[in-house]
Scaffold this motif. Structure first.
Motif, PDB file in Angstrom:
ATOM      1  N   MET A   1       0.840  -1.196   0.000  1.00 46.96           N
ATOM      2  CA  MET A   1       0.000   0.000   0.000  1.00 46.96           C
ATOM      3  C   MET A   1       0.873   1.244   0.000  1.00 46.96           C
ATOM      4  O   MET A   1       1.884   1.312   0.692  1.00 46.96           O
ATOM      5  CB  MET A   1      -0.859   0.032   1.273  1.00 46.96           C
ATOM      6  N   GLU A   2       0.438   2.252  -0.749  1.00 47.60           N
ATOM      7  CA  GLU A   2       1.095   3.556  -0.714  1.00 47.60           C
ATOM      8  C   GLU A   2       0.430   4.335   0.414  1.00 47.60           C
ATOM      9  O   GLU A   2      -0.798   4.511   0.419  1.00 47.60           O
ATOM     10  CB  GLU A   2       0.910   4.289  -2.051  1.00 47.60           C
ATOM     11  N   ILE A   3       1.249   4.786   1.359  1.00 44.90           N
ATOM     12  CA  ILE A   3       0.710   5.359   2.596  1.00 44.90           C
ATOM     13  C   ILE A   3       1.105   6.826   2.716  1.00 44.90           C
ATOM     14  O   ILE A   3       2.245   7.187   2.415  1.00 44.90           O
ATOM     15  CB  ILE A   3       1.277   4.618   3.835  1.00 44.90           C
ATOM     16  N   LEU A   4       0.173   7.637   3.209  1.00 46.07           N
ATOM     17  CA  LEU A   4       0.472   9.046   3.493  1.00 46.07           C
ATOM     18  C   LEU A   4       0.111   9.347   4.939  1.00 46.07           C
ATOM     19  O   LEU A   4      -1.017   9.093   5.368  1.00 46.07           O
ATOM     20  CB  LEU A   4      -0.336   9.958   2.556  1.00 46.07           C
ATOM     21  N   VAL A   5       1.088   9.869   5.675  1.00 46.32           N
ATOM     22  CA  VAL A   5       0.841  10.327   7.043  1.00 46.32           C
ATOM     23  C   VAL A   5       0.801  11.850   7.023  1.00 46.32           C
ATOM     24  O   VAL A   5       1.654  12.491   6.401  1.00 46.32           O
ATOM     25  CB  VAL A   5       1.950   9.822   7.998  1.00 46.32           C
ATOM     26  N   ILE A   6      -0.186  12.429   7.698  1.00 43.65           N
ATOM     27  CA  ILE A   6      -0.325  13.886   7.766  1.00 43.65           C
ATOM     28  C   ILE A   6       0.167  14.381   9.125  1.00 43.65           C
ATOM     29  O   ILE A   6      -0.302  13.896  10.168  1.00 43.65           O
ATOM     30  CB  ILE A   6      -1.805  14.310   7.604  1.00 43.65           C
ATOM     31  N   GLY A   7       1.105  15.346   9.090  1.00 37.97           N
ATOM     32  CA  GLY A   7       1.593  15.937  10.327  1.00 37.97           C
ATOM     33  C   GLY A   7       3.102  16.095  10.316  1.00 37.97           C
ATOM     34  O   GLY A   7       3.778  15.658   9.373  1.00 37.97           O
ATOM     35  N   SER A   8       3.634  16.704  11.377  1.00 37.37           N
ATOM     36  CA  SER A   8       5.071  17.016  11.370  1.00 37.37           C
ATOM     37  C   SER A   8       5.715  16.915  12.744  1.00 37.37           C
ATOM     38  O   SER A   8       6.808  17.414  12.958  1.00 37.37           O
ATOM     39  CB  SER A   8       5.274  18.437  10.842  1.00 37.37           C
ATOM     40  N   GLY A   9       5.027  16.271  13.688  1.00 37.42           N
ATOM     41  CA  GLY A   9       5.557  16.254  15.048  1.00 37.42           C
ATOM     42  C   GLY A   9       6.198  14.928  15.427  1.00 37.42           C
ATOM     43  O   GLY A   9       6.367  14.033  14.601  1.00 37.42           O
ATOM     44  N   GLY A  10       6.511  14.826  16.719  1.00 38.59           N
ATOM     45  CA  GLY A  10       7.076  13.583  17.233  1.00 38.59           C
ATOM     46  C   GLY A  10       6.083  12.437  17.129  1.00 38.59           C
ATOM     47  O   GLY A  10       6.459  11.284  16.901  1.00 38.59           O
ATOM     48  N   ARG A  11       4.816  12.753  17.293  1.00 39.00           N
ATOM     49  CA  ARG A  11       3.775  11.727  17.125  1.00 39.00           C
ATOM     50  C   ARG A  11       3.828  11.137  15.719  1.00 39.00           C
ATOM     51  O   ARG A  11       3.815   9.914  15.542  1.00 39.00           O
ATOM     52  CB  ARG A  11       2.408  12.380  17.363  1.00 39.00           C
ATOM     53  N   GLU A  12       3.955  12.009  14.719  1.00 38.96           N
ATOM     54  CA  GLU A  12       3.976  11.520  13.341  1.00 38.96           C
ATOM     55  C   GLU A  12       5.281  10.780  13.045  1.00 38.96           C
ATOM     56  O   GLU A  12       5.286   9.837  12.253  1.00 38.96           O
ATOM     57  CB  GLU A  12       3.765  12.681  12.363  1.00 38.96           C
ATOM     58  N   HIS A  13       6.388  11.201  13.683  1.00 41.08           N
ATOM     59  CA  HIS A  13       7.628  10.431  13.495  1.00 41.08           C
ATOM     60  C   HIS A  13       7.442   9.014  14.042  1.00 41.08           C
ATOM     61  O   HIS A  13       7.804   8.030  13.403  1.00 41.08           O
ATOM     62  CB  HIS A  13       8.809  11.126  14.181  1.00 41.08           C
ATOM     63  N   ALA A  14       6.835   8.920  15.233  1.00 38.21           N
ATOM     64  CA  ALA A  14       6.610   7.592  15.825  1.00 38.21           C
ATOM     65  C   ALA A  14       5.673   6.760  14.942  1.00 38.21           C
ATOM     66  O   ALA A  14       5.900   5.559  14.729  1.00 38.21           O
ATOM     67  CB  ALA A  14       6.041   7.738  17.234  1.00 38.21           C
ATOM     68  N   LEU A  15       4.629   7.388  14.413  1.00 39.17           N
ATOM     69  CA  LEU A  15       3.693   6.665  13.534  1.00 39.17           C
ATOM     70  C   LEU A  15       4.413   6.202  12.264  1.00 39.17           C
ATOM     71  O   LEU A  15       4.272   5.043  11.849  1.00 39.17           O
ATOM     72  CB  LEU A  15       2.488   7.547  13.163  1.00 39.17           C
ATOM     73  N   CYS A  16       5.195   7.093  11.659  1.00 37.02           N
ATOM     74  CA  CYS A  16       5.916   6.725  10.429  1.00 37.02           C
ATOM     75  C   CYS A  16       6.920   5.605  10.706  1.00 37.02           C
ATOM     76  O   CYS A  16       7.076   4.683   9.905  1.00 37.02           O
ATOM     77  CB  CYS A  16       6.654   7.938   9.855  1.00 37.02           C
ATOM     78  N   TRP A  17       7.583   5.703  11.834  1.00 37.48           N
ATOM     79  CA  TRP A  17       8.566   4.687  12.228  1.00 37.48           C
ATOM     80  C   TRP A  17       7.876   3.325  12.354  1.00 37.48           C
ATOM     81  O   TRP A  17       8.376   2.321  11.833  1.00 37.48           O
ATOM     82  CB  TRP A  17       9.197   5.130  13.550  1.00 37.48           C
ATOM     83  N   ALA A  18       6.732   3.298  12.999  1.00 35.92           N
ATOM     84  CA  ALA A  18       6.001   2.033  13.163  1.00 35.92           C
ATOM     85  C   ALA A  18       5.434   1.546  11.827  1.00 35.92           C
ATOM     86  O   ALA A  18       5.524   0.362  11.502  1.00 35.92           O
ATOM     87  CB  ALA A  18       4.879   2.195  14.194  1.00 35.92           C
ATOM     88  N   LEU A  19       4.867   2.446  11.042  1.00 33.10           N
ATOM     89  CA  LEU A  19       4.256   2.043   9.765  1.00 33.10           C
ATOM     90  C   LEU A  19       5.311   1.560   8.780  1.00 33.10           C
ATOM     91  O   LEU A  19       5.075   0.620   8.007  1.00 33.10           O
ATOM     92  CB  LEU A  19       3.479   3.221   9.150  1.00 33.10           C
ATOM     93  N   SER A  20       6.490   2.175   8.813  1.00 36.52           N
ATOM     94  CA  SER A  20       7.522   1.826   7.828  1.00 36.52           C
ATOM     95  C   SER A  20       8.000   0.391   8.030  1.00 36.52           C
ATOM     96  O   SER A  20       8.547  -0.210   7.104  1.00 36.52           O
ATOM     97  CB  SER A  20       8.702   2.802   7.923  1.00 36.52           C
ATOM     98  N   GLY A  21       7.789  -0.153   9.225  1.00 35.74           N
ATOM     99  CA  GLY A  21       8.200  -1.526   9.493  1.00 35.74           C
ATOM    100  C   GLY A  21       7.163  -2.555   9.069  1.00 35.74           C
ATOM    101  O   GLY A  21       7.387  -3.763   9.194  1.00 35.74           O
ATOM    102  N   SER A  22       6.032  -2.097   8.563  1.00 31.87           N
ATOM    103  CA  SER A  22       4.957  -3.032   8.220  1.00 31.87           C
ATOM    104  C   SER A  22       5.223  -3.725   6.892  1.00 31.87           C
ATOM    105  O   SER A  22       5.615  -3.079   5.916  1.00 31.87           O
ATOM    106  CB  SER A  22       3.630  -2.278   8.127  1.00 31.87           C
ATOM    107  N   PRO A  23       4.967  -5.030   6.830  1.00 30.53           N
ATOM    108  CA  PRO A  23       5.115  -5.729   5.552  1.00 30.53           C
ATOM    109  C   PRO A  23       4.127  -5.231   4.493  1.00 30.53           C
ATOM    110  O   PRO A  23       4.338  -5.448   3.302  1.00 30.53           O
ATOM    111  CB  PRO A  23       4.838  -7.199   5.918  1.00 30.53           C
ATOM    112  N   LEU A  24       3.072  -4.541   4.936  1.00 31.35           N
ATOM    113  CA  LEU A  24       2.069  -4.040   3.984  1.00 31.35           C
ATOM    114  C   LEU A  24       2.431  -2.674   3.405  1.00 31.35           C
ATOM    115  O   LEU A  24       1.747  -2.172   2.517  1.00 31.35           O
ATOM    116  CB  LEU A  24       0.703  -3.895   4.682  1.00 31.35           C
ATOM    117  N   CYS A  25       3.494  -2.066   3.946  1.00 31.36           N
ATOM    118  CA  CYS A  25       3.804  -0.679   3.583  1.00 31.36           C
ATOM    119  C   CYS A  25       4.675  -0.592   2.336  1.00 31.36           C
ATOM    120  O   CYS A  25       5.788  -1.122   2.316  1.00 31.36           O
ATOM    121  CB  CYS A  25       4.478   0.021   4.768  1.00 31.36           C
ATOM    122  N   GLY A  26       4.156   0.069   1.299  1.00 30.18           N
ATOM    123  CA  GLY A  26       4.963   0.344   0.108  1.00 30.18           C
ATOM    124  C   GLY A  26       5.723   1.636   0.334  1.00 30.18           C
ATOM    125  O   GLY A  26       6.444   1.759   1.319  1.00 30.18           O
ATOM    126  N   THR A  27       5.523   2.622  -0.528  1.00 25.36           N
ATOM    127  CA  THR A  27       6.169   3.907  -0.286  1.00 25.36           C
ATOM    128  C   THR A  27       5.402   4.631   0.810  1.00 25.36           C
ATOM    129  O   THR A  27       4.168   4.662   0.804  1.00 25.36           O
ATOM    130  CB  THR A  27       6.170   4.778  -1.560  1.00 25.36           C
TER     131      THR A  27
END
Ligand code: AMP
Ligand code: GLY
Length: 427
Positions: A1-27
């Motif tokens: 899946m092509e994923i877009l996270v909205i935001g720019s804070g530490g919360r979004e860094h943590a979300l991106c960090w967790a999502l980027s490790g998912s086997p379902l995550c494309g770009t």
């Protein structure tokens, strides 16, 4: 899946960090992101509140799934726009986001559906508010009705302080339109606790508990901030308490929102006071807490993306998440002067050295990398130094070891994050 996270804070860094490790995550894309997020996602310079810009990006990059971090785009209706365009996303509609955007909406819902919360009254007239404050006496709590960036609440220990807060909002325009009406609320005594649940419109899946520290300085002194640190789990939480909170507050609210014709999808974040009469709702937020999200993501073992997609697909019933038993604790490094005015563009060094320590992760909040490669502070809350440990004491020790490596003379942090929980451990 092509994923877009909205935001720019530490919360979004943590979300991106967790999502980027998912086997379902494309770009993985993030708009607008920050210097830390750039290590795990492709950052696109579109403001989180620029709904047109986000919609254009979604089409251009053929995004399959959007995760909205902050409340502002939710309240503005980003999810409604995405739903209309047939784009799958995680977050509540503008109507459902009223749980955070309007305190009076939430109070009315609580009254109608018997969700435990403090007694209150709403005012637009300062004379009436003042009379009510005198009638009830202090301590008493005055809140801006609308979104005030976490700064709209005065817990007044005297009648004079409460009246001054009411006047500042209703007459002085201190919070602009958000404070054109206020809530005057019963003071609730007890210990605070935050709980988070992922919701699919019908079902709520409880996440781990967490606690943040809102005051700027050690000993919980100084002005309120968005949060100077957090830890998870919160020791106040017990299995029996979790059952009561889930039934009387979280699931009851999700059921109520469905009955009201505005089903709630996304993160329901309940700020609670654990009183002698049981858990009482202080407020809802309709997104992950920041920095609570950072500690939750450190503890989450299961795939975050699967859970968020299940919520969007209304398939959370019987869904399960696994957590590390360890405690995660996060210390916020903020620019000197925060939460008042502060300087931007100061240089931060040795962040990667701190991030490289075992059991430690430095999430970026307000950072930018300039052309020379230098890392600069560009916000109030700038870094979230987060560590795991077998106890709160150990997690705290590790987090501060990492904090002490970072070289940033223009920043400060609290030195006592987790103090209540550490004191409990010391017995
Ligand atoms: P809020 O922005 O509504 O979460 O409020 C900020 C902080 O004010 C909370 O985290 C509590 O510490 C405090 N607070 C809010 N409402 C009450 C209340 N009714 N009684 C006591 N403290 C409160
Ligand atoms: N840390 C509290 C919040 O995110 O609202």
């Amino acid at each position: 899946m092509e994923i877009l996270v909205i935001g720019s804070g530490g919360r979004e860094h943590a979300l991106c960090w967790a999502l980027s490790g998912s086997p379902l995550c494309g770009t993985l894309y993030c708009a607008p992101g920050n210097a830390g997020i750039a290590a795990v996602a492709e950052c696109v310079e579109i403001d989180a509140e620029d709904l047109d810009g986000v919609m254009t990006l979604v089409t251009a990059k053929k995004i399959d799934f959007v995760v909205v971090g902050p409340e502002a785009p939710l309240v503005l209706g980003l999810v409604d726009r995405l739903n209309s365009a047939g784009v799958k996303c995680f977050g509540p509609t503008a109507a459902a986001a009223q749980l955070e955007g309007s305190k009076s909406f939430t109070k009315q819902l609580c009254a109608k559906y018997d969700i435990p919360t403090g007694a209150y009254k709403r005012f637009t007239d300062v004379a009436e508010a003042t009379a009510y404050i005198y009638e009830k006496g202090a301590p008493i709590v005055v809140k801006a009705d609308g979104l005030a960036a976490g700064k709209g609440v005065t817990v007044a220990m005297s009648i004079e302080e409460a009246v001054a807060a009411a006047e500042a909002a209703l007459v002085g325009g201190r919070f602009g339109a958000a404070g054109a009406s206020i809530i005057v609320e019963e003071f609730l005594a007890g210990e605070e606790l935050s709980v988070f649940a992922i919701c699919d419109g019908e079902n709520a899946l409880m996440l781990a508990s967490a606690q943040d520290h809102k005051a700027a300085f050690d000993g919980d002194k100084g002005p309120n901030t968005g949060g100077m640190g957090a830890y998870s789990p919160a020791p106040v939480m017990t299995d029996s308490l979790a059952v009561i909170i889930e039934e009387t507050i979280v699931q009851r609210t999700v059921t109520a929102m469905k009955a009201e014709g505005m089903p709630f999808t996304g993160v329901l974040f309940a700020g609670l006071m654990i009183t002698d009469n049981g858990p009482q709702l202080i407020e809802f937020n309709v997104r992950f807490g920041d920095p609570e999200c950072q500690v939750l993501m450190m503890r989450l073992k299961s795939d975050l993306l699967s859970a968020l997609v299940a919520a969007a697909d209304e398939e959370l019933k019987d869904f399960d998440l696994r957590w590390h038993d360890q405690t995660a604790l996060s210390v916020v490094l903020a620019a000197n002067g925060y939460p008042e005015s502060y300087e931007k563009g100061t240089e931060i060094c040795k962040v990667d050295d701190a991030d490289g320590l075992a059991n430690t992760k430095v999430f970026h909040a307000g950072t930018a990398r300039v052309e020379t490669g230098e890392l600069q502070a560009v916000g109030g809350r700038v870094l979230n130094v987060t560590a795991l440990g077998d106890s709160v004491t150990e997690a705290q020790k590790r987090a501060y070891e990492a904090v002490d490596i970072i070289d940033w003379p223009d920043g400060f942090c609290r030195r006592d994050i987790g103090w209540r929980a550490v004191a409990r451990e010391e017995g």
